[in-house]
Design a protein around this motif. Structure first.
Motif, short mmCIF file in Angstrom:
data_model
loop_
_atom_site.label_atom_id
_atom_site.label_comp_id
_atom_site.label_asym_id
_atom_site.label_seq_id
_atom_site.Cartn_x
_atom_site.Cartn_y
_atom_site.Cartn_z
N LYS A 325 0.83 -1.21 0.00
CA LYS A 325 0.00 0.00 0.00
C LYS A 325 0.86 1.26 0.00
O LYS A 325 0.44 2.30 -0.53
N ALA A 326 2.04 1.18 0.60
CA ALA A 326 2.89 2.36 0.74
C ALA A 326 3.78 2.62 -0.47
O ALA A 326 4.45 3.66 -0.53
N LEU A 327 3.81 1.71 -1.43
CA LEU A 327 4.65 1.91 -2.62
C LEU A 327 4.24 3.17 -3.36
O LEU A 327 3.05 3.45 -3.56
N ARG A 328 5.24 3.93 -3.79
CA ARG A 328 4.99 5.21 -4.46
C ARG A 328 4.92 5.00 -5.98
O ARG A 328 5.93 4.67 -6.61
N VAL A 329 3.74 5.18 -6.53
CA VAL A 329 3.52 5.05 -7.98
C VAL A 329 3.55 6.45 -8.58
O VAL A 329 2.95 7.38 -8.03
N GLY A 330 4.24 6.61 -9.71
CA GLY A 330 4.29 7.94 -10.29
C GLY A 330 5.05 7.99 -11.60
O GLY A 330 5.39 6.97 -12.20
N HIS A 331 5.31 9.21 -12.03
CA HIS A 331 6.02 9.47 -13.29
C HIS A 331 7.41 8.85 -13.22
O HIS A 331 8.09 8.94 -12.20
N PRO A 332 7.87 8.23 -14.29
CA PRO A 332 9.17 7.55 -14.24
C PRO A 332 10.34 8.48 -13.96
O PRO A 332 11.37 8.02 -13.45
N LEU A 333 10.23 9.77 -14.28
CA LEU A 333 11.36 10.68 -14.06
C LEU A 333 11.37 11.30 -12.67
O LEU A 333 12.28 12.04 -12.33
N ASP A 334 10.36 11.00 -11.86
CA ASP A 334 10.31 11.51 -10.49
C ASP A 334 11.22 10.63 -9.62
O ASP A 334 10.98 9.42 -9.51
N PRO A 335 12.25 11.18 -8.99
CA PRO A 335 13.15 10.36 -8.17
C PRO A 335 12.44 9.64 -7.03
O PRO A 335 12.96 8.63 -6.52
N ALA A 336 11.26 10.12 -6.62
CA ALA A 336 10.52 9.47 -5.53
C ALA A 336 9.75 8.25 -6.00
O ALA A 336 9.32 7.43 -5.19
N THR A 337 9.56 8.11 -7.31
CA THR A 337 8.74 7.01 -7.84
C THR A 337 9.43 5.66 -7.63
O THR A 337 10.61 5.50 -7.93
N GLU A 338 8.64 4.70 -7.11
CA GLU A 338 9.13 3.34 -6.95
C GLU A 338 8.53 2.39 -7.99
O GLU A 338 9.15 1.40 -8.37
N VAL A 339 7.30 2.69 -8.45
CA VAL A 339 6.64 1.91 -9.48
C VAL A 339 6.15 2.88 -10.55
O VAL A 339 5.36 3.79 -10.25
N GLY A 340 6.60 2.69 -11.79
CA GLY A 340 6.22 3.57 -12.87
C GLY A 340 5.14 2.95 -13.75
O GLY A 340 4.55 1.93 -13.41
N PRO A 341 4.88 3.56 -14.91
CA PRO A 341 3.86 3.04 -15.82
C PRO A 341 4.35 1.81 -16.57
O PRO A 341 5.54 1.67 -16.86
N LEU A 342 3.42 0.91 -16.89
CA LEU A 342 3.76 -0.27 -17.69
C LEU A 342 4.07 0.14 -19.12
O LEU A 342 3.57 1.14 -19.62
N VAL A 343 4.85 -0.66 -19.81
CA VAL A 343 5.53 -0.25 -21.02
C VAL A 343 4.60 0.18 -22.15
O VAL A 343 4.94 1.07 -22.93
N HIS A 344 3.41 -0.41 -22.25
CA HIS A 344 2.54 -0.16 -23.39
C HIS A 344 1.10 -0.37 -22.97
O HIS A 344 0.81 -1.17 -22.07
N SER A 345 0.18 0.31 -23.62
CA SER A 345 -1.23 0.19 -23.25
C SER A 345 -1.75 -1.23 -23.42
O SER A 345 -2.57 -1.71 -22.63
#
Length: 505
Positions: A325-345
């Protein structure tokens, strides 16, 4: 690395040229966009906007690359290993010089958080340095003395080889495959995944900067059905090294059959992490979270099945739920991001489909299971944890390849072993226990090419890397790589004392 805004500004600068000009191929020492070439749009998973147009390679493009590799092979083969060593070390130096560019471009191209891509250039350079140092000894074999004969072995490079790399960590995996091929004396035709082609072009540029001779390194962009098929069927190509899906490996085996190509496949996995009651609780918890939720869960060695012993199950799952629940999801260029977007729709929709599949099969979606609509039009999924699962469910048997973990309970060592091995895959396994005897027993009996005990995926370049069953064929790493890229020749020399058989005298 800069803050979020600094990273975005720098990335825009590095990516502008891909917007301004079509990304073509690297053939025989030149960047080329064939006249009238068809192109496709390369999308960033951060918001599904276009990063630019990329050439969809044809059979003619592949043929040009293969012929260039064939023509360049004799001179590269005959270059002393010490000279190749110098060139490959120079190559590594240039990778380090362009580390920021590589990290930012790769992060935007494939959606991996910048915190992980910061390591991409360093790991790629380490691959080149390691195999550069081995280049002078690549031909070495064994001396086998007998009373009447001495046998010795020598190795020689195969010739032009194809390297086909995936979209999850494309830069590092390309260097992991190409560096030993070049060190061995082979020439290379590289086909990167169409979903993340940009860092492959940076590598091609670096090869030119580093003074790699024309034709030794070639890169062809395009789709597997056309460019990939033409490459794996081409008679000049002597071997194919693939990192990708198991189904792709099957296709390539069929395509290379007529020319009897040597193949080396690192394929899919549904890897178990087995946590026993006596494991170091916090270290095991850290490793379980890291090995499925880092790199967006898009790594073949991710431990996507948690096998948790019943004595600590409730306590461990409760702690795990809080961490997920605490994992930080966000923009891949944000240094705080731990989980970014998946590669393709398309891949995002595949991963999301397993949320309904889990519920239909009777699993509990304990955490996540939703799209992060608050983050805009990118391919963002909430890190997900399935509990109350068993090993017959699709979420326990199929490779989801996203930030999704399936937890399964067990009681005994034998039951853990049965569950772990009840899969068509066999890439890696992770065992957490304080019992040394149990660790050794499990390591011996879990059916996988690689086992880590009380550790996450620790990287050791000389060690063999590869899978069993549907997870692959062959091994990378150290001398194992040279076994693939080189032919071994035995030479037997008589001591002139043995009796030669006589007929017809």
């Amino acid at each position: 690395m800069a803050d979020f805004e600094g990273n975005k500004s720098a990335a825009e600068g590095y990516l502008q040229r891909f917007h301004d000009q079509v990304t073509g191929h690297y053939l025989n020492g030149e960047m080329r966009v064939p006249p009238g070439a068809e192109t496709f749009s390369n999308l960033t998973p951060s918001d599904n906007s276009s990063l630019g147009q990329v050439v969809a390679g044809t059979a003619d493009d592949v043929n040009a690359a293969c012929e260039a590799a064939r023509d360049a092979f004799p001179a590269w083969r005959d270059m002393p290993g010490a000279e190749r060593k110098k060139l490959l070390h120079h190559f590594a130096d240039l990778i380090v010089e362009r580390a920021e560019e590589i990290a930012l471009v790769e992060s935007m191209d494939c959606g991996q958080p910048i915190r992980f891509m910061q390591q991409a250039a360093q790991r790629g350079a380490a691959n080149f340095r390691f195999f550069a140092d081995k280049a002078p000894e690549a031909r070495n074999g064994l001396a086998l003395h007998q009373e009447q004969h001495t046998n010795y072995t020598i190795r020689s490079p195969l010739g032009p080889v194809a390297v086909i790399t995936p979209w999850n960590t494309p830069f590092m995996l390309a260097t992991w495959k190409i560096a030993p091929a070049l060190a061995a004396g082979c020439t290379v035709v590289h086909k990167p995944a169409e979903l993340s082609p940009l860092s492959a072009m940076l590598l091609a540029e670096i090869s030119l900067q580093a003074g790699i001779p024309p034709g030794v390194w070639n890169t062809v962009n395009g789709f597997g059905e056309t460019a990939g098929k033409a490459l794996t069927e081409h008679p000049a190509i002597k071997a194919v090294a693939l990192v990708g899906e198991s189904a792709t490996g099957s296709h390539i085996m069929r395509q290379g059959a007529d020319t009897l190509k040597r193949v080396h496949f690192e394929l899919g996995g549904k890897n178990p992490v087995i946590v026993f009651d006596d494991a170091h609780f916090e270290r095991a918890l850290d490793a379980v979270v890291f090995m499925i939720y880092s790199l967006n869960g898009q790594r073949c060695t991710s431990s996507s099945r948690l096998l948790i012993q019943s004595g600590i199950r409730d306590h461990f799952i409760a702690a795990l739920e809080q961490r997920v629940k605490a994992l930080r999801v966000g923009h891949p260029l944000d240094p705080a991001t731990e989980v970014g977007p998946l590669v393709h729709s398309g891949h995002f929709e595949k991963v999301m489909s397993y949320m309904d599949i889990a519920r239909e099969d009777g699993a509990t979606v304990a955490v996540g299971g939703t799209r992060r609509q608050d983050l805009g039009p990118g391919n963002y999924v909430s890190p997900t944890l399935f509990t109350q699962a068993d090993n017959n469910m699709r979420v326990a048997r199929e490779e989801i390849f996203g930030p999704v973990l399936t937890a399964i309970s067990f009681d005994t060592e034998e039951e853990a072993l049965q569950i772990a091995n009840d899969t068509e895959y066999g890439l890696s396994g992770y065992i957490w226990t304080g019992d040394t005897g149990r660790a050794l027993r499990m390591a011996n009996r879990v059916e996988a090419g690689m086992i880590w005990v009380n550790s996450e995926n620790n990287r050791n370049l000389p060690s063999p890397f590869g899978g069993a069953k549907m997870s692959g064929i062959g091994r990378d790493g150290g001398d194992y790589s040279f076994d693939f890229y080189m032919e071994t020749k035995n030479v037997c020399i008589a001591h002139d004392i043995h009796k030669v058989p006589v007929l017809g005298r």
